[in-house]
Design a protein around this motif. Sequence first.
Motif, PDB file in Angstrom:
ATOM      1  N   SER A  75      36.478  49.555  45.548  1.00  0.00           N
ATOM      2  CA  SER A  75      37.409  50.495  44.554  1.00  0.00           C
ATOM      3  C   SER A  75      35.813  51.872  44.353  1.00  0.00           C
ATOM      4  O   SER A  75      34.753  51.382  45.134  1.00  0.00           O
ATOM      5  CB  SER A  75      37.251  49.613  42.927  1.00  0.00           C
ATOM      6  N   LEU A  76      36.694  52.867  43.697  1.00  0.00           N
ATOM      7  CA  LEU A  76      35.891  54.149  43.697  1.00  0.00           C
ATOM      8  C   LEU A  76      34.796  53.814  42.861  1.00  0.00           C
ATOM      9  O   LEU A  76      33.957  53.848  42.802  1.00  0.00           O
ATOM     10  CB  LEU A  76      36.444  55.240  43.477  1.00  0.00           C
ATOM     11  N   SER A  77      34.782  53.027  41.495  1.00  0.00           N
ATOM     12  CA  SER A  77      33.692  52.213  40.745  1.00  0.00           C
ATOM     13  C   SER A  77      32.300  52.213  41.643  1.00  0.00           C
ATOM     14  O   SER A  77      30.981  52.584  41.261  1.00  0.00           O
ATOM     15  CB  SER A  77      34.424  52.173  39.869  1.00  0.00           C
ATOM     16  N   GLN A  79      39.946  50.426  47.360  1.00  0.00           N
ATOM     17  CA  GLN A  79      41.258  49.745  47.000  1.00  0.00           C
ATOM     18  C   GLN A  79      41.526  50.133  45.308  1.00  0.00           C
ATOM     19  O   GLN A  79      40.740  50.715  44.394  1.00  0.00           O
ATOM     20  CB  GLN A  79      40.243  48.243  46.190  1.00  0.00           C
ATOM     21  N   GLU A  80      42.633  50.005  45.160  1.00  0.00           N
ATOM     22  CA  GLU A  80      43.108  50.326  43.392  1.00  0.00           C
ATOM     23  C   GLU A  80      42.498  49.248  42.406  1.00  0.00           C
ATOM     24  O   GLU A  80      41.994  48.030  42.742  1.00  0.00           O
ATOM     25  CB  GLU A  80      44.582  50.415  43.039  1.00  0.00           C
ATOM     26  N   GLY A  81      42.623  49.539  41.380  1.00  0.00           N
ATOM     27  CA  GLY A  81      42.089  48.430  40.451  1.00  0.00           C
ATOM     28  C   GLY A  81      40.400  48.770  39.789  1.00  0.00           C
ATOM     29  O   GLY A  81      39.858  49.297  39.403  1.00  0.00           O
ATOM     30  N   ARG A  82      40.433  48.011  39.313  1.00  0.00           N
ATOM     31  CA  ARG A  82      38.795  47.894  38.202  1.00  0.00           C
ATOM     32  C   ARG A  82      37.175  46.997  39.465  1.00  0.00           C
ATOM     33  O   ARG A  82      37.035  47.432  40.025  1.00  0.00           O
ATOM     34  CB  ARG A  82      38.761  46.519  37.394  1.00  0.00           C
ATOM     35  N   TYR A  83      37.421  45.724  39.321  1.00  0.00           N
ATOM     36  CA  TYR A  83      36.867  45.566  40.292  1.00  0.00           C
ATOM     37  C   TYR A  83      37.078  44.432  41.735  1.00  0.00           C
ATOM     38  O   TYR A  83      38.486  44.510  41.205  1.00  0.00           O
ATOM     39  CB  TYR A  83      35.394  44.635  39.867  1.00  0.00           C
TER      40      TYR A  83
END
Lengths: 250, 259
Positions: free
Chosen positions: B133-135, B9-13
């Motif tokens: 997301s990747l993070s 997913q794009e974005g932060r959290y």
Amino acid sequence: MTCAIEVDHLYFRYKEFSLEDVNMNLHLGEQKALVGLNGSGKTTMFKLIIGLLEPVAGSIHVFERKVERESIWEIRKDVGFLFQNPDDQLFAPTVWEDVAFGPKNLGLPPEEVERQVDWSLDVVGMSDFVNRPVNQMSHGEAKRVALAGIIAMRPKILLLDEPFAGLDFPMISTMVDIIQNLRNEGISVLYTTHNRFFLENWADSVAVLHDGKLIYDGSVDHALQDPAIMQQTGNWNELGRRMREYRGLA
Amino acid sequence: MGKFLLPFQEGRYTINAFSPTSIVVASFIMGVILALQTQIVSLLSLIVLILVIGTASRTRWRTVLSLAAKFEIVILFWILLLPFFYGNIILYSISVPWGQLIAYQEGLNLGIIIGLRIFGLITLFLAALSHMSLSEFIGALKTLRVPSSVLGSLLIMLRYIPLFIEERHQMQEAQQLRGYERGNRVERIRSLGFLVGSTIDRAMDRSIIVYESMTLRGFGRGMLVVGSGVKRNDILLFIGLTLLILILLNSLPLVVLLT
């Protein structure tokens, strides 16, 4: 004057290339240009300072801490290194995630990470790109995001490898302003350049590398008057002239 | 997301009921259960279960299934080839100039089982990754104590495989612009070999630099990556998984549970 970086009798050897007996200082708050022809050892010098390479002999101190295995993580918190090619640095899917990578690794809480990312993107004027995929940006935009990723960790020293390479005039001008603002906040800057414009108008001092040897470290004015030194910086070229015009300099 | 390999997913959290760590662990357990199935019906039931759970949790099926479809050749390879190599019960035989080509029932069954396992596992993991997301994914792996060297390699791979494909394409175009015309098969293979070789070489150099830049930003030893933590809801996820395992152990048909 306090030394931010102190390079002392540094030797390094790799295949055909070597750095020999390099002595150089970067003072606190100083903006220094490191110039030299291609292959003279500028990037190698940066990699030695940041501990990506190990010297054969001699030493480097950053804020009086010797660059060695034990201290490298603490030193890297203080020194930000901007690679010449932003593609070498950006790897996350979006701008926000890439800029947040450093602050997260510092173990900052999420709200602090948010704050650092917002601040650094604001400093480089890329706040509107926060959700943009990193592979959908121009070279100049990518370079600014890469810089944001570095300053989000709040370093005290910036090592900029050819920060203006491959940028057009407006983008160079923007980068100059960004780095000038960072410098005004007390960050010491060491940057490499091939262009005399960035030496004349921007540097407090200059160090000149030639074939792995430091042939000059001192004032810009003196360097500019010495043709032998200036041979290493490239000519007063079209880019310099047009940049002066663009920025309204005499 | 464009050219990235996995459907993060794009974005932060992301806002999920479950923590990314639990989603990763649960998918892994589910993957093991799926890989252990030896019956077509149980495999199909599990795939249906994955699709149902995914739909209920609003998985972006279009993205996930289009990525899963890229493995179509691998799946078809097993289903179409295995019948000719393994088994006793003859399904059909074809006369070819050099003799008889015989397809066996057991081979077909095994091919279908392997194909379904591959499809199920790919769909499961892609669906799970599409919810974070990747993070968050990195955070989850870090929480699970995955070594930084493995994480680093994974991140570089995610970034560089698409770049690698793109570069190969660009080099091919550059060849054509300089007058290269696709010749015979041997010439094509030679050219492709050279392109792949040189792009791998370039990608290797580049990945070293990327890893260096990651370590400069604190990745690896000595600094902290905030893990993704766990949520209270995660317990529900594991209760569901335990139930599923119990059902499978008692040989109850999964279809009963679904209906």
